[in-house]
Design a protein around this motif. Structure first.
Motif, PDB file in Angstrom:
ATOM      1  N   THR A  31      -8.080  -4.768  -2.389  1.00 14.47           N
ATOM      2  CA  THR A  31      -8.678  -4.973  -3.709  1.00 14.47           C
ATOM      3  C   THR A  31      -8.605  -3.676  -4.491  1.00 14.47           C
ATOM      4  N   SER A  32      -8.223  -3.803  -5.759  1.00 15.13           N
ATOM      5  CA  SER A  32      -8.127  -2.627  -6.617  1.00 15.13           C
ATOM      6  C   SER A  32      -8.581  -3.090  -7.996  1.00 15.13           C
ATOM      7  N   SER A  33      -9.574  -2.447  -8.552  1.00 12.14           N
ATOM      8  CA  SER A  33     -10.314  -2.915  -9.748  1.00 12.14           C
ATOM      9  C   SER A  33     -10.598  -4.414  -9.548  1.00 12.14           C
ATOM     10  N   ASP A  34     -10.243  -5.290 -10.478  1.00 14.85           N
ATOM     11  CA  ASP A  34     -10.638  -6.696 -10.309  1.00 14.85           C
ATOM     12  C   ASP A  34      -9.528  -7.575  -9.725  1.00 14.85           C
ATOM     13  N   LYS A  35      -8.482  -6.949  -9.202  1.00 11.99           N
ATOM     14  CA  LYS A  35      -7.377  -7.706  -8.612  1.00 11.99           C
ATOM     15  C   LYS A  35      -7.439  -7.605  -7.088  1.00 11.99           C
TER      16      LYS A  35
ATOM     17  N   ARG C  21       1.534   8.651  -5.451  1.00 16.79           N
ATOM     18  CA  ARG C  21       0.427   9.582  -5.684  1.00 16.79           C
ATOM     19  C   ARG C  21       0.760  10.553  -6.821  1.00 16.79           C
ATOM     20  N   GLN C  22       2.001  11.083  -6.791  1.00 17.49           N
ATOM     21  CA  GLN C  22       2.420  11.997  -7.869  1.00 17.49           C
ATOM     22  C   GLN C  22       2.289  11.367  -9.249  1.00 17.49           C
ATOM     23  N   LEU C  23       2.571  10.070  -9.307  1.00 17.07           N
ATOM     24  CA  LEU C  23       2.541   9.385 -10.605  1.00 17.07           C
ATOM     25  C   LEU C  23       1.169   8.801 -10.895  1.00 17.07           C
ATOM     26  N   ASP C  26      -2.303   4.259  -7.080  1.00 15.14           N
ATOM     27  CA  ASP C  26      -3.058   4.076  -5.854  1.00 15.14           C
ATOM     28  C   ASP C  26      -2.233   3.173  -4.927  1.00 15.14           C
ATOM     29  N   GLY C  27      -1.794   3.704  -3.781  1.00 16.31           N
ATOM     30  CA  GLY C  27      -0.917   2.924  -2.898  1.00 16.31           C
ATOM     31  C   GLY C  27      -1.523   2.626  -1.545  1.00 16.31           C
ATOM     32  N   HIS C  28      -1.262   1.430  -1.039  1.00 16.49           N
ATOM     33  CA  HIS C  28      -1.711   1.059   0.308  1.00 16.49           C
ATOM     34  C   HIS C  28      -0.550   0.402   1.026  1.00 16.49           C
ATOM     35  N   SER C  41      -1.326   0.240  -7.517  1.00 15.41           N
ATOM     36  CA  SER C  41      -2.022  -0.151  -8.739  1.00 15.41           C
ATOM     37  C   SER C  41      -2.416   1.090  -9.511  1.00 15.41           C
ATOM     38  N   GLY C  42      -2.715   0.887 -10.782  1.00 17.07           N
ATOM     39  CA  GLY C  42      -3.067   2.012 -11.643  1.00 17.07           C
ATOM     40  C   GLY C  42      -2.414   1.833 -13.006  1.00 17.07           C
ATOM     41  N   ASP C  43      -2.029   2.939 -13.630  1.00 12.02           N
ATOM     42  CA  ASP C  43      -1.510   2.892 -14.994  1.00 12.02           C
ATOM     43  C   ASP C  43      -0.197   2.108 -15.088  1.00 12.02           C
TER      44      ASP C  43
END
Lengths: 336, 336, 336, 336
Positions: A31-35, C21-23, C26-28, C41-43
């Motif tokens: 889960t990441s934010s609301d997804k 991470r550099q960019l 958030d990775g799993h 996830s992220g920008d």
């Protein structure tokens, strides 16, 4: 399989994970934010998006697994070769199948066979049962056609291929010919594919007129799952918005199929373009793209052909093409 | 048929005119600067471009005649109506066919049947033989499914429709159901069309996944030429580059078919869109475009459906849709 | 974004995670048998598949995020309404835009304007700059056309819309008209979209001839990212293999766009079908599918039109259509 | 142009013939049973179906003339050659254009230029103004990119090509580069085509993403009608339903264009396939199909490319491809 959830409740996530568990799949959620994304792995046949897409909280389901197995390069690394008489598909040679769209008479087929053999063709083609868009056009000589092609093939020492369209006649036709062709309109005629599998004969499986590469490989999987792994795929043009040509020959499908699958893949530039003018350049392009063979329509007198005359080469054109293909194959490290 | 010639010699023009005459066609030539056009008219079946395209001097051949006859509005001005039990397609009423994609059990089908009948459906659908892209997915209950749908149909007094996929089973299935469905993958399975013609049962002929309107009408012509004119056409979406929806529902095909043909035409917004969310708006759009009926997938519990769950409406959604369709039909001067 | 890896080494997985991470993402990672999936996830703007697809061990990258933001329903839940004079798109009313494809003269436009206003049209359309496939056909009256439409709009009290094709003329045209139309060929003319954004005028953004729904919303995003959120989308038919109609009107796009975006969406059944015969049924179907408006070509004498005559309604046809649309809108709980 | 009439009255036929006469066309009518065909010949620009399709009694209008003139093989029999520095398109040599999708820095472009020149490339490509589907992705270095490519081209003695997207900048860019590229999204940006015509610079005209061959030749006609006949056409893949590849490279378009037109035509297997894996086989197939050149994306480090990395070859891959293309060209009687 990846299940995307949009702002799901804890309970909704658990329902999905429970369902995966029931079906023997291994599920993990992130889960990441609301997804929330749930990844599922395990037995292929349980990965059906329709079982999850309607569950509460689920936004969409993305299948990332390959839906075919026996046809896949992951399942078998080594190229499959399919041998039909002296022709071998999938090795370094590039067998050329030639002949008329429809068998019209012994003379027509014998005359064609002699000329294509002299030019270097490895197999003879000819349709006895023709699927035609109109009920009012010539549908083939049927049994009489099969007798003719069997005789001509034996006389010339050429292995023969002819199309099957009716599951009730597959067994019979298999007694006459060396290779069974499944036409573009029947690529997803699963009843026919199952019959073809039972014969254990080599199969030439044409790509459906609007089939994706994945659907095409799934059709091969039907035949292989039925116990027959002697499948040669044939790219023959797809339907697009472009109308200048009859179909759009999708040659990129050749390297793609060779990457995804261990099965041989050939090209049919006659149906792929629909006009004899483009057959020679596209035959050469097919070979350069890596095709393991070609199927080309040749008619002794195209303007009198009862079917697909405009896309047939004359014996002279075909002979000229063969002489141009030879140095090309050499330059590519292969031979005809 | 119009034959275009580019800078032909007098002799080349005469050869074309002679050939037309031999085949019983009436030909006229007009020359203007270096172009000659030959118009040919007469018996449809002799108008085959392939007979002329390879003749010397011929540039191209344009067919301007309609290739179907029995299905054509020119052949029969009056609308055909097809009656299946109490449902009548092609008149002012708009029968709704509803039910699950696949028959899974007596309970599933009975429950669905009760709810769709209560909401106003005129016919019950359900697949016993399912053509599936993968050999590893549920292929239908087959004979057991036929028994179930026959029983449920009789209990509820609803006429029933189910799909045929195998020419060997058409006769048998025709004994169980009131209407035979020919699916999208079989629209050009001519062997199957010929069997379906022999039954004289009403036929629901789905449009092929990438079939032109003309090819679709030619498939109807096959059935009609075989002696069965009880054909209802069904638009169910075509394949395009757009991937957000499963298919692109081509609703313009509805007024076009009604212009070209006297046959009734209905729409299947479930397969046409592939997602239950778009089924209701597209069902309404289909009726507004002039559809003579609808086929809609309904499942008592879509998230547990063994086939096509994501595009199935719940009984509640279906009932809501029916209540919205009624005033719409009235506004269009029709009724459900 | 999901990055699929095939039998990766630990080091290959770490390289991907490091790059994420550099960019700032958030990775799993999840590994199951020989497959590893990395979710990121992220920008939004860092989620570019091209940055990862060529990394060692990566099989493919699947984007699961929506690439547009301002145009998205996730960003703004409430419907946007776009007001052009007395016409309002996106509310319960369904404004009808009518007029000729090209402005040919004051008389032609005035005559059309009077008749469409009488029939209930809310806006007047007319092209002054026409993008035409051939350099040899009529390209529009240009400035003279703008003067005419401005005059006629003022005289009749109808807001007006006309097409922009040249970024150098957007500012000028914005002084003449109430709404700027971006045509199908310019949907991805990003230079033009940026100019249109600067004007802050309402924009009618037609779907590209072969644009996906996502690309269409991305084009709207360009305008919105440039500071102009007054965008009305217009479905006008897409290119498919079907040639009987000029384009295939993709009406499912209407409910889909309303689900994905808060922007109003209308339909153009004139270009969408290319033939006046199908305009009325498809106008009704569009409204039933949920369209927030219609754009319809009307010409006082279609057989003399300098552009797109075959798809134009006569004033009489248009008036008849309007009288049929009214009860339909009522049945749907809306009004014209 | 052929005008088909269905059961017309004598008066309706005369109206059509009168209209043709007014527009300076030569018309002839032939009636057979209840069908009348009117053939019309004369000045191209008067042959507009829209002027006739709505006339009473007219069923449909078929255009049989070629709508382009300057680009047509009928207008000019001899192949056009387009010379850009030492590269010549349309002769027996096959110039290869190579370089990155986008110019990112002097070092990146210089490094690429050195390696592609060493491998035998004849021209250097690189984008300074990039049309991107998203407003949030890298749009190119713009003026700085032009300075870089001009410098690198001069240092290495390679002619350079770069894309134009804005009519306001065409003149400026023409001062920096040797050849102007019109991208796929701008093929029907007629305003841009007119500016490009004015520069008299060689133009590389990419086929639109969903453009027919005829529309593509009409776009070339726009440039030629504007006084610039230095046009090289570039096949770069079309949009189809197949999603495995980014586009479907339509190689049959190459022999078709060479038949219809005297202009040189090259192929872009990088965009045409969207994945570096298929670039080499499709580059070879393009040459075998008769391409007069290739445009190939090369990046020193594809996994760090800011645009289109997945479809870029490494310098090593490119060098390998060039060594394979040479014997292939020889076998075809040509040279790189």
């Amino acid at each position: 399989m990846i299940i995307m959830m949009n702002a799901p409740t804890r309970d909704q996530i658990n329902r999905v994970l429970d369902k995966l568990r029931q079906l023997g799949l291994d599920g993990h959620s992130i889960t990441s934010s609301d997804k929330t994304m749930i990844t599922a792995s395990g037995d292929l046949s349980a990965c059906q998006p329709e079982l999850y897409e309607r569950m509460p909280g689920v936004d969409r389901v993305v299948i990332v697994e390959t839906p075919y197995k026996l046809a896949s390069r992951e399942f078998q690394k080594k190229n499959t070769t399919v041998t039909v008489g002296k022709a071998c598909f999938g090795g370094s040679r590039i067998p050329i199948i030639a002949g008329p769209c429809a068998i019209e008479s012994y003379n027509q087929l014998y005359q064609t066979g002699v000329s294509v053999k002299a030019a270097g063709a490895a197999m003879l083609r000819g349709g006895a049962y023709k699927p035609r868009s109109s009920p009012y056009t010539f549908q083939g000589l049927e049994m009489e056609g099969l007798e003719i092609i069997k005789t001509v093939g034996r006389e010339l020492g050429l292995p023969i291929v002819s199309e099957v369209t009716d599951p009730r006649k597959v067994g019979l036709i298999a007694e006459y010919v060396d290779m069974l062709q499944v036409g573009t309109r029947n690529m997803q005629n699963f009843v026919l594919l199952q019959e073809v599998a039972l014969t254990k004969k080599p199969v030439l499986l044409k790509r459906g007129l609007a089939a994706t590469i994945e659907e095409w490989l799934m059709a091969a999987e039907y035949i292989m799952a039925g116990g027959n792994n002697q499948v040669v795929l044939c790219e023959r043009g797809i339907r697009t918005y472009e109308t200048y040509t009859r179909n759009t020959l999708d040659l990129t499908a050749i390297p793609v199929v060779k990457h995804l699958s261990h099965l041989p893949v050939i090209a049919d530039p006659s149906h792929g373009t629909g006009n004899w003018r483009w057959v020679s350049p596209m035959a050469k392009a097919s070979v350069a793209a890596g095709a393991d063979g070609l199927e080309i329509e040749v008619h002794p007198c195209p303007e009198e052909a009862l079917s697909d005359g405009p896309q047939s080469l004359t014996p002279g054109n075909f002979s000229q093409l063969m002489s141009e293909l030879k140095p090309l194959a050499t330059a590519l490290g292969r031979s005809l």
